[in-house]
Write a protein that holds these residues in place. Structure first.
Motif, mmCIF file in Angstrom:
data_model
loop_
_atom_site.group_PDB
_atom_site.id
_atom_site.type_symbol
_atom_site.label_atom_id
_atom_site.label_comp_id
_atom_site.label_asym_id
_atom_site.label_seq_id
_atom_site.Cartn_x
_atom_site.Cartn_y
_atom_site.Cartn_z
ATOM 1 N N CYS A 67 -3.080 2.639 -4.417
ATOM 2 C CA CYS A 67 -2.825 3.240 -4.409
ATOM 3 C C CYS A 67 -1.675 2.911 -3.123
ATOM 4 C CB CYS A 67 -3.287 4.513 -4.235
ATOM 5 S SG CYS A 67 -2.221 5.334 -3.753
ATOM 6 N N TYR A 127 7.646 -0.135 -5.289
ATOM 7 C CA TYR A 127 6.859 -0.211 -6.440
ATOM 8 C C TYR A 127 7.567 -2.063 -6.372
ATOM 9 C CZ TYR A 127 7.231 4.531 -6.763
ATOM 10 O OH TYR A 127 7.081 5.651 -6.983
ATOM 11 N N THR A 179 11.199 5.175 -11.017
ATOM 12 C CA THR A 179 10.167 6.386 -10.224
ATOM 13 C C THR A 179 8.549 5.975 -11.068
ATOM 14 O OG1 THR A 179 10.182 7.721 -12.564
ATOM 15 C CG2 THR A 179 12.318 7.773 -11.661
ATOM 16 N N TYR A 180 8.238 7.066 -10.137
ATOM 17 C CA TYR A 180 6.838 6.837 -10.088
ATOM 18 C C TYR A 180 6.398 7.823 -11.418
ATOM 19 C CZ TYR A 180 2.224 8.546 -9.045
ATOM 20 O OH TYR A 180 0.382 8.857 -8.958
ATOM 21 N N GLN A 181 6.894 8.835 -12.133
ATOM 22 C CA GLN A 181 6.768 8.942 -13.944
ATOM 23 C C GLN A 181 6.818 7.310 -14.713
ATOM 24 O OE1 GLN A 181 8.029 11.095 -11.475
ATOM 25 N NE2 GLN A 181 6.430 12.339 -11.082
ATOM 26 N N SER A 231 4.150 5.086 -13.347
ATOM 27 C CA SER A 231 2.682 4.886 -14.078
ATOM 28 C C SER A 231 2.446 5.214 -15.307
ATOM 29 C CB SER A 231 2.570 7.087 -13.281
ATOM 30 O OG SER A 231 2.645 6.749 -12.147
ATOM 31 N N GLU A 281 2.680 -0.430 -7.768
ATOM 32 C CA GLU A 281 2.620 0.039 -6.257
ATOM 33 C C GLU A 281 2.598 -0.944 -5.046
ATOM 34 O OE1 GLU A 281 0.140 3.774 -5.781
ATOM 35 O OE2 GLU A 281 1.270 4.297 -7.628
ATOM 36 N N ALA A 333 9.492 4.074 -2.833
ATOM 37 C CA ALA A 333 9.123 5.113 -3.635
ATOM 38 C C ALA A 333 9.595 6.579 -3.411
ATOM 39 C CB ALA A 333 7.922 5.126 -3.593
ATOM 40 N N GLU A 334 9.323 7.222 -3.801
ATOM 41 C CA GLU A 334 10.185 8.774 -3.441
ATOM 42 C C GLU A 334 9.796 9.419 -2.437
ATOM 43 O OE1 GLU A 334 9.862 8.645 -8.188
ATOM 44 O OE2 GLU A 334 8.891 7.946 -6.687
ATOM 45 N N HIS A 336 6.640 10.446 -0.987
ATOM 46 C CA HIS A 336 4.828 8.973 -1.228
ATOM 47 C C HIS A 336 4.973 8.685 0.047
ATOM 48 C CE1 HIS A 336 3.797 9.631 -5.480
ATOM 49 N NE2 HIS A 336 4.933 9.210 -5.938
#
Length: 174
Positions: free
Chosen positions: A12, A33, A42-44, A47, A55, A140-141, A144
């Motif tokens: 993480c 990323y 994107t994070y989604q 993931s 990450e 990242a967004e 974060h």
């Protein structure tokens, strides 16, 4: 004033910022990323495991104040270098431990440090952290970024609950 970059993936990214951010010579630590095939993920998407990205944190530092070798030593002490399939509670490729080198000097320092750690006897299992060439890093967004500061209660609970903090205390604080 000189400026270089280092990229490390160690599970993480929230948990990878604070240990570097607090050191002299660190100008900026960005969660993001890297290592995959999707542009501007994107994070989604990351993931989901379908982007190939992991990450990571991108560290901008002054090499006249802190050396890459010191950053690599800090990196080892935030991770379980014997776990190739994620870190602590975070499982899968998007959490794999990787040192992404920017140039041949960084690669050599990382390889020598990995060998030194393997030969130290600190861990019974092999050191499996990958050392790979850096690829495009995507920040990242915003939510974060600097998570340990902006959401400190959740960050601290996550660090403990994931097993990371206990592992670090057991294996690195000796």
């Amino acid at each position: 004033m000189a400026e270089e970059k280092a990229i490390f993936a160690g599970g993480c990214f929230w948990c990878m910022v604070k240990p570097f951010d607090s050191q002299p010579g660190i100008k900026k630590v960005v969660s993001g990323y890297t290592g995959g095939h999707t542009v501007n993920p994107t994070y989604q998407e990351v993931s989901s495991g379908l982007t190939g990205h992991t990450e990571a944190v991108e560290i901008t530092y002054d090499p006249d104040v802190i050396g890459y070798d010191q950053l690599v030593e800090t990196y080892w002490q935030q991770t379980d270098p014997t776990d190739a399939f994620g870190q602590f509670a975070d499982r899968g490729d998007s959490y794999r431990p990787v040192i992404f080198y920017q140039n041949e000097d960084q690669r050599e320092i990382a390889e020598a440090s990995k060998e030194k750690l393997q030969n130290s006897g600190r861990f019974k299992e092999p050191i499996v952290t990958k050392i790979e060439p850096a690829q495009t890093f995507y920040p990242a967004e915003d939510y974060h970024q600097d998570y340990y500061r902006t959401n400190s209660a959740h960050y601290n609970a996550y660090s403990e609950g994931s097993g990371r903090a206990g592992f670090i205390r057991q294996n690195w604080k000796k």
